[in-house]
Write an enzyme that holds these catalytic residues in place. Structure first.
Site, PDB file in Angstrom:
ATOM      1  N   GLU A  50      -5.350   5.242  11.395  1.00 28.15           N
ATOM      2  CA  GLU A  50      -4.266   5.197  10.402  1.00 28.15           C
ATOM      3  C   GLU A  50      -4.521   4.168   9.309  1.00 28.15           C
ATOM      4  OE1 GLU A  50      -1.016   3.898  12.825  1.00 28.15           O
ATOM      5  OE2 GLU A  50      -0.837   5.796  13.899  1.00 28.15           O
ATOM      6  N   TYR A 109       2.390 -14.081   2.008  1.00 19.97           N
ATOM      7  CA  TYR A 109       1.343 -14.360   3.000  1.00 19.97           C
ATOM      8  C   TYR A 109       0.328 -15.399   2.535  1.00 19.97           C
ATOM      9  CZ  TYR A 109       2.629  -9.476   4.259  1.00 19.97           C
ATOM     10  OH  TYR A 109       3.271  -8.318   4.570  1.00 19.97           O
ATOM     11  N   ARG A 117      -4.367   0.260   3.684  1.00 22.50           N
ATOM     12  CA  ARG A 117      -4.963  -0.605   2.673  1.00 22.50           C
ATOM     13  C   ARG A 117      -6.350  -0.135   2.226  1.00 22.50           C
ATOM     14  NH1 ARG A 117      -3.731  -5.949   2.465  1.00 22.50           N
ATOM     15  NH2 ARG A 117      -2.965  -5.760   4.592  1.00 22.50           N
ATOM     16  N   CYS A 133      12.485 -16.775 -10.999  1.00 22.13           N
ATOM     17  CA  CYS A 133      13.026 -18.127 -11.016  1.00 22.13           C
ATOM     18  C   CYS A 133      12.998 -18.743  -9.628  1.00 22.13           C
ATOM     19  CB  CYS A 133      14.440 -18.121 -11.568  1.00 22.13           C
ATOM     20  SG  CYS A 133      14.445 -17.911 -13.344  1.00 22.13           S
ATOM     21  N   ARG A 142       2.484 -10.259  -2.131  1.00 19.77           N
ATOM     22  CA  ARG A 142       1.593 -10.754  -1.078  1.00 19.77           C
ATOM     23  C   ARG A 142       1.141 -12.210  -1.260  1.00 19.77           C
ATOM     24  NH1 ARG A 142      -2.927  -8.843  -0.225  1.00 19.77           N
ATOM     25  NH2 ARG A 142      -2.981  -9.175   2.010  1.00 19.77           N
ATOM     26  N   TYR A 166       0.143  -2.266  -0.850  1.00 22.11           N
ATOM     27  CA  TYR A 166       1.179  -3.288  -0.671  1.00 22.11           C
ATOM     28  C   TYR A 166       1.470  -4.028  -1.969  1.00 22.11           C
ATOM     29  CZ  TYR A 166      -0.061  -2.021   4.048  1.00 22.11           C
ATOM     30  OH  TYR A 166      -0.338  -1.291   5.183  1.00 22.11           O
TER      31      TYR A 166
HETATM   32  C1  LIG Z   1       0.933  -0.696   8.272  1.00 25.61           C
HETATM   33  C2  LIG Z   1       0.488   0.239   9.311  1.00 25.61           C
HETATM   34  C3  LIG Z   1      -0.747   0.895   9.184  1.00 25.61           C
HETATM   35  C4  LIG Z   1      -1.708   0.648   8.054  1.00 25.61           C
HETATM   36  O1  LIG Z   1      -2.202  -0.640   8.052  1.00 25.61           O
HETATM   37  P1  LIG Z   1      -3.358  -1.055   7.011  1.00 25.61           P
HETATM   38  O2  LIG Z   1      -3.601  -2.465   7.293  1.00 25.61           O
HETATM   39  O3  LIG Z   1      -2.798  -0.818   5.650  1.00 25.61           O
HETATM   40  O4  LIG Z   1      -4.531  -0.183   7.279  1.00 25.61           O
HETATM   41  C5  LIG Z   1      -1.093   1.807  10.158  1.00 25.61           C
HETATM   42  N1  LIG Z   1      -0.272   2.053  11.206  1.00 25.61           N
HETATM   43  C6  LIG Z   1       0.922   1.433  11.356  1.00 25.61           C
HETATM   44  C7  LIG Z   1       1.761   1.754  12.526  1.00 25.61           C
HETATM   45  C8  LIG Z   1       1.331   0.510  10.420  1.00 25.61           C
HETATM   46  O5  LIG Z   1       2.508  -0.103  10.580  1.00 25.61           O
END
Ligand SMILES: *Cc1c(COP(=O)(O)O)cnc(C)c1O
Length: 444
Positions: free
Chosen positions: A299, A342, A302, A367, A338, A396
């Site tokens: 999945e 972070y 980024r 501000c 970000r 993001y």
């Molecule tokens: C955010 C997220 C991703 C993707 O994460 P990346 O760091 O953008 O690759 C995949 N799976 C789940 C469940 C997420 O919450």
């Protein structure tokens, strides 16, 4: 601007490719970005279609060459712009969604239900219903989720396809806020305590459910393979336990996203090819022990969109203080959160500018003292009206943007491979701030 307005910027595609590598000092870059800023305004998100296509192609190739049964799901939360999602769909990605809103968007992008996985640690009843109605895989994160899914499916006269989010108790070493696979995180059912196993056991005794898989996601911006290898080992061991003790086989094993991109100049990190190679032996021995091969799901978010995006902004003022020089730009953490959230690092460039550099802080519009997009950067001499460019902003960035301080959400344009720049989201008009507000009539 009319929706979808598109202009040709000759050489734009190639110029964006170079800008991604930090080559922006030449006059072509100066011309392109000032042209885009004039036409579409700033702050502006710019995406390069060809880079998005290249990233999904590369990611799929890295895994498909070693894993015959791999499925790549794009995590929409990285960038849920419909045009971006459509590009990734046409590149062969499925969809990973984390809310009813993202599920709605994925359906609008014409993903079929069985191409969608819905994951969230906290699902509202309407989201569970929507996922079941769509025929998405419902990735459950608690026993309450499980009961709710079974009940909802019964009420809807449907069968819910389910999997469980598993907490493997692995620390992949990344930023704490995006470290999701450790034992302390709020995500997943833990393997170690036996809860993960019990969840599958319980699921088998509940009606209206089809148990399809196990999923985990150990964090984001993970730059080395070790955490994934250990995670795969533990997940495959869980599958073996399920087969041995419950005679349960799963259609898929989902190892999540989190694949990092380099943000700093010259940063050397794990590539998808590195990850695929590292996982292969673990997968091979795990599958041999299992006696069947589940689909491998991944999945990435980024990785697929991050390098394709740029945030273009204009300098409103330059101020010399007793301790530093501050460059005030028209973007802020409302557009790109970000750095503030972070402490994330982004490169910053002055397109078309060269000459002697000096250290400045790039400060946002918001501000709040903390709204610094980049600190202590060596940049050429900047004046009011100059442009600054942040690459690697495709993930993001807009998806975490807000209207804080009543700053309108920025416009987004997509640069096509034929150098057309198409608006994929118009800049938010000020009237939008009031559109859903109501003032009681008797309020003085
Ligand atoms: C955010 C997220 C991703 C993707 O994460 P990346 O760091 O953008 O690759 C995949 N799976 C789940 C469940 C997420 O919450």
């Amino acid at each position: 601007l009319p929706a979808g307005a598109a202009d040709v910027f000759p050489g734009a595609r190639e110029c964006l490719g170079r800008a991604g590598r930090g080559e922006v000092a030449g006059p072509e870059a100066g011309n392109l970005f000032s042209g885009l800023a004039r036409r579409f305004g700033t702050p502006l998100y710019i995406y390069d279609e060809e880079t998005i296509r290249g990233q999904i192609r590369r990611f799929r190739q890295a895994f498909e060459s070693l894993f015959p049964r791999v499925r790549v799901l794009y995590a929409l939360k990285a960038n849920a712009s419909l045009a971006v999602v459509r590009i990734l769909k046409s590149g062969g990605a499925r969809a990973e969604v984390v809310s009813g809103g993202e599920l709605y968007l994925a359906r609008q992008a014409e993903f079929s239900g069985d191409q969608i996985m819905f994951t969230s640690s906290s699902k509202s009843p309407w989201e569970i219903d929507a996922a079941i109605r769509a025929g998405a895989v419902l990735n459950l994160d608690s026993f309450d989720d499980l009961e709710a899914a079974s009940e909802a499916a019964g009420r809807l006269g449907a069968r819910a396809t389910i999997s469980f989010r598993i907490n493997p108790g692995v620390d992949p070493t990344t930023l704490h806020q995006i470290n999701t696979g450790i034992t302390e995180s709020k995500f997943g059912l833990h393997i170690a305590s036996g809860i993960a196993f019990s969840a599958f056991e319980r699921a088998r005794r509940l009606p209206n459910l089809e148990i399809a898989g196990a999923q985990c996601h150990i964090g984001s911006q993970i730059a080395s393979t070790a955490g994934y290898e250990e995670t795969a080992r533990r997940m495959l061991a869980l599958l073996l336990d399920l087969r041995d003790k419950l005679d349960l086989t799963l259609r898929f094993l989902d190892l999540g996203g989190g694949i990092a991109i380099p943000y700093r100049p010259g940063e050397r990190i794990m590539t998808p090819e590195d990850l695929a190679r590292a996982l292969l032996p673990v997968w091979g021995s795990g599958v041999a022990a299992l006696g069947y091969e589940p689909e491998l799901w991944l999945e990435p978010g980024r990785f697929l969109v991050g390098p394709a995006g740029f945030l273009l902004m204009r300098v409103n003022s330059v101020k010399v203080t007793p301790v530093k020089t501050i460059v005030n730009v028209d973007a802020g953490f409302n557009d790109l959160i970000r750095p503030v959230l972070y402490g994330a690092y982004y490169r910053v460039f002055a397109p078309g500018k060269s000459g002697p550099t000096s250290s400045v802080d790039v400060a946002g519009v918001i501000c709040e003292t903390g709204d610094i997009l980049a600190s202590d950067r060596m940049l050429p001499r900047l004046c009011r009206g100059d442009l600054l460019l942040i690459p690697d902003a495709g993930a993001y960035g807009f998806s975490m943007a807000s209207e804080y301080n009543l700053q309108p959400l920025p416009a987004e344009v997509l640069v096509r491979s034929d150098d057309r720049a198409a608006v994929i989201r118009e800049r938010e008009p000020l009237e939008e701030f009031l559109r859903r507000q109501r003032v009681p009539e008797d309020l003085l």
